[in-house]
Design a protein around this motif. Structure first.
Motif, PDB file in Angstrom:
ATOM      1  N   TRP A  36      67.383 -22.899  23.738  1.00 22.21           N
ATOM      2  CA  TRP A  36      66.179 -22.360  24.380  1.00 22.21           C
ATOM      3  C   TRP A  36      66.427 -20.879  24.666  1.00 22.21           C
ATOM      4  N   TYR A  37      65.439 -20.067  24.321  1.00 16.84           N
ATOM      5  CA  TYR A  37      65.420 -18.657  24.645  1.00 16.84           C
ATOM      6  C   TYR A  37      64.221 -18.410  25.549  1.00 16.84           C
ATOM      7  N   ARG A  38      64.215 -17.261  26.191  1.00 13.80           N
ATOM      8  CA  ARG A  38      63.028 -16.860  26.937  1.00 13.80           C
ATOM      9  C   ARG A  38      62.734 -15.392  26.698  1.00 13.80           C
ATOM     10  N   GLN A  39      61.450 -15.101  26.753  1.00 17.81           N
ATOM     11  CA  GLN A  39      60.971 -13.760  26.457  1.00 17.81           C
ATOM     12  C   GLN A  39      60.080 -13.320  27.602  1.00 17.81           C
ATOM     13  N   GLY A  40      60.519 -12.246  28.290  1.00 19.08           N
ATOM     14  CA  GLY A  40      59.787 -11.753  29.435  1.00 19.08           C
ATOM     15  C   GLY A  40      58.774 -10.699  29.052  1.00 19.08           C
ATOM     16  N   PRO A  41      58.167 -10.043  30.061  1.00 18.72           N
ATOM     17  CA  PRO A  41      57.119  -9.047  29.802  1.00 18.72           C
ATOM     18  C   PRO A  41      57.566  -7.903  28.905  1.00 18.72           C
ATOM     19  N   GLY A  42      58.848  -7.584  28.919  1.00 19.41           N
ATOM     20  CA  GLY A  42      59.360  -6.515  28.082  1.00 19.41           C
ATOM     21  C   GLY A  42      59.607  -6.931  26.652  1.00 19.41           C
ATOM     22  N   ASN A  43      59.304  -8.207  26.324  1.00 17.51           N
ATOM     23  CA  ASN A  43      59.452  -8.753  24.972  1.00 17.51           C
ATOM     24  C   ASN A  43      60.885  -8.911  24.497  1.00 17.51           C
ATOM     25  N   GLN A  44      61.840  -8.717  25.381  1.00 17.95           N
ATOM     26  CA  GLN A  44      63.228  -8.982  25.000  1.00 17.95           C
ATOM     27  C   GLN A  44      63.466 -10.489  25.015  1.00 17.95           C
ATOM     28  N   ARG A  45      64.088 -11.005  23.966  1.00 20.04           N
ATOM     29  CA  ARG A  45      64.323 -12.434  23.834  1.00 20.04           C
ATOM     30  C   ARG A  45      65.780 -12.723  24.197  1.00 20.04           C
ATOM     31  N   ASP A  46      65.987 -13.482  25.251  1.00 13.94           N
ATOM     32  CA  ASP A  46      67.334 -13.768  25.750  1.00 13.94           C
ATOM     33  C   ASP A  46      67.625 -15.253  25.688  1.00 13.94           C
ATOM     34  N   ILE A  47      68.839 -15.596  25.340  1.00  8.61           N
ATOM     35  CA  ILE A  47      69.209 -17.005  25.295  1.00  8.61           C
ATOM     36  C   ILE A  47      69.329 -17.552  26.718  1.00  8.61           C
ATOM     37  N   VAL A  48      68.894 -18.782  26.893  1.00  7.13           N
ATOM     38  CA  VAL A  48      68.980 -19.469  28.171  1.00  7.13           C
ATOM     39  C   VAL A  48      70.081 -20.530  28.110  1.00  7.13           C
ATOM     40  N   GLN A  81      65.624 -29.243  31.200  1.00  9.98           N
ATOM     41  CA  GLN A  81      65.251 -29.606  32.562  1.00  9.98           C
ATOM     42  C   GLN A  81      65.543 -28.408  33.451  1.00  9.98           C
ATOM     43  N   MET A  82      64.505 -27.910  34.093  1.00 10.49           N
ATOM     44  CA  MET A  82      64.627 -26.717  34.926  1.00 10.49           C
ATOM     45  C   MET A  82      64.338 -27.079  36.371  1.00 10.49           C
ATOM     46  N   ASN A  83      65.333 -26.944  37.230  1.00  9.19           N
ATOM     47  CA  ASN A  83      65.195 -27.234  38.655  1.00  9.19           C
ATOM     48  C   ASN A  83      65.390 -25.960  39.467  1.00  9.19           C
ATOM     49  N   SER A  84      64.977 -26.015  40.723  1.00 12.35           N
ATOM     50  CA  SER A  84      65.132 -24.872  41.632  1.00 12.35           C
ATOM     51  C   SER A  84      64.631 -23.589  40.975  1.00 12.35           C
ATOM     52  N   LEU A  85      63.462 -23.648  40.423  1.00 12.00           N
ATOM     53  CA  LEU A  85      62.920 -22.506  39.691  1.00 12.00           C
ATOM     54  C   LEU A  85      62.665 -21.314  40.605  1.00 12.00           C
ATOM     55  N   LYS A  86      62.866 -20.138  40.042  1.00 11.50           N
ATOM     56  CA  LYS A  86      62.690 -18.879  40.766  1.00 11.50           C
ATOM     57  C   LYS A  86      61.636 -18.038  40.059  1.00 11.50           C
ATOM     58  N   PRO A  87      60.984 -17.119  40.772  1.00 13.00           N
ATOM     59  CA  PRO A  87      60.004 -16.248  40.112  1.00 13.00           C
ATOM     60  C   PRO A  87      60.589 -15.493  38.919  1.00 13.00           C
ATOM     61  N   GLU A  88      61.842 -15.143  38.974  1.00  9.45           N
ATOM     62  CA  GLU A  88      62.462 -14.420  37.855  1.00  9.45           C
ATOM     63  C   GLU A  88      62.674 -15.293  36.618  1.00  9.45           C
ATOM     64  N   ASP A  89      62.420 -16.596  36.722  1.00  9.84           N
ATOM     65  CA  ASP A  89      62.469 -17.472  35.550  1.00  9.84           C
ATOM     66  C   ASP A  89      61.162 -17.415  34.754  1.00  9.84           C
ATOM     67  N   THR A  90      60.168 -16.735  35.283  1.00 11.16           N
ATOM     68  CA  THR A  90      58.879 -16.618  34.586  1.00 11.16           C
ATOM     69  C   THR A  90      59.068 -15.949  33.235  1.00 11.16           C
ATOM     70  N   ALA A  91      58.601 -16.610  32.184  1.00 11.37           N
ATOM     71  CA  ALA A  91      58.747 -16.094  30.822  1.00 11.37           C
ATOM     72  C   ALA A  91      58.093 -17.068  29.853  1.00 11.37           C
ATOM     73  N   VAL A  92      58.004 -16.659  28.606  1.00  9.83           N
ATOM     74  CA  VAL A  92      57.686 -17.582  27.517  1.00  9.83           C
ATOM     75  C   VAL A  92      59.003 -18.170  27.029  1.00  9.83           C
ATOM     76  N   TYR A  93      59.081 -19.475  26.999  1.00 15.22           N
ATOM     77  CA  TYR A  93      60.305 -20.170  26.583  1.00 15.22           C
ATOM     78  C   TYR A  93      60.135 -20.643  25.138  1.00 15.22           C
ATOM     79  N   LEU A  94      61.095 -20.265  24.307  1.00 17.12           N
ATOM     80  CA  LEU A  94      61.021 -20.571  22.874  1.00 17.12           C
ATOM     81  C   LEU A  94      62.173 -21.490  22.474  1.00 17.12           C
ATOM     82  N   CYS A  95      61.841 -22.421  21.625  1.00 16.11           N
ATOM     83  CA  CYS A  95      62.805 -23.364  21.075  1.00 16.11           C
ATOM     84  C   CYS A  95      63.398 -22.773  19.791  1.00 16.11           C
ATOM     85  N   TYR A  96      64.662 -23.029  19.572  1.00 17.52           N
ATOM     86  CA  TYR A  96      65.376 -22.509  18.407  1.00 17.52           C
ATOM     87  C   TYR A  96      66.216 -23.630  17.786  1.00 17.52           C
ATOM     88  N   ALA A  97      66.253 -23.666  16.479  1.00 18.63           N
ATOM     89  CA  ALA A  97      67.095 -24.654  15.801  1.00 18.63           C
ATOM     90  C   ALA A  97      67.664 -24.066  14.519  1.00 18.63           C
TER      91      ALA A  97
END
Length: 121
Positions: A36-48, A81-97
């Protein structure tokens, strides 16, 4: 043609939980790593988080202890599974295979289109 389709995103309050799912379909011979990766408002795609075909996992430091990645090899699916979510977790989450469509082809990267996760404070 291979497709990865994510589901499970949405709006949640800080401290809440969400479970993301991603299913790969189409002509698939085998899947190596999934992630799983996530992409925030700056469009940078980071691995989660990442999981090997054997089930070994690793996580970015910011989600350790809160997120859990898992997979179902029989269903060509990966979950987050994402628990204890924080505002900084806000992003588009992308699946990768990394997968191959035939036994004689190389593993190639494939991406889903993403699912929005929004965490309100």
């Amino acid at each position: 043609q291979v497709q990865l389709v994510e589901s499970g995103g949405g709006l949640v309050q800080a401290g809440g939980s969400l479970r993301l799912s991603c299913a790969a379909s189409g002509r698939i011979f085998s899947i190596n790593d999934m992630a799983w990766y996530r992409q925030g408002p700056g469009n940078q795609r980071d691995i989660v988080a990442r999981i090997t075909s054997g089930g070994s996992t690793n996580y970015v430091d910011s989600v350790k202890g809160r997120f859990t990645i898992s997979r179902d090899n029989a269903k060509n699916a990966v979950y987050l599974q994402m628990n204890s979510l924080k505002p900084e977790d806000t992003a588009v989450y992308l699946c990768y295979a990394e997968l191959r469509t035939e036994w004689y082809t190389n593993f190639t990267p494939h991406w889903g289109r993403g699912t929005q996760v929004t965490v309100s404070s």
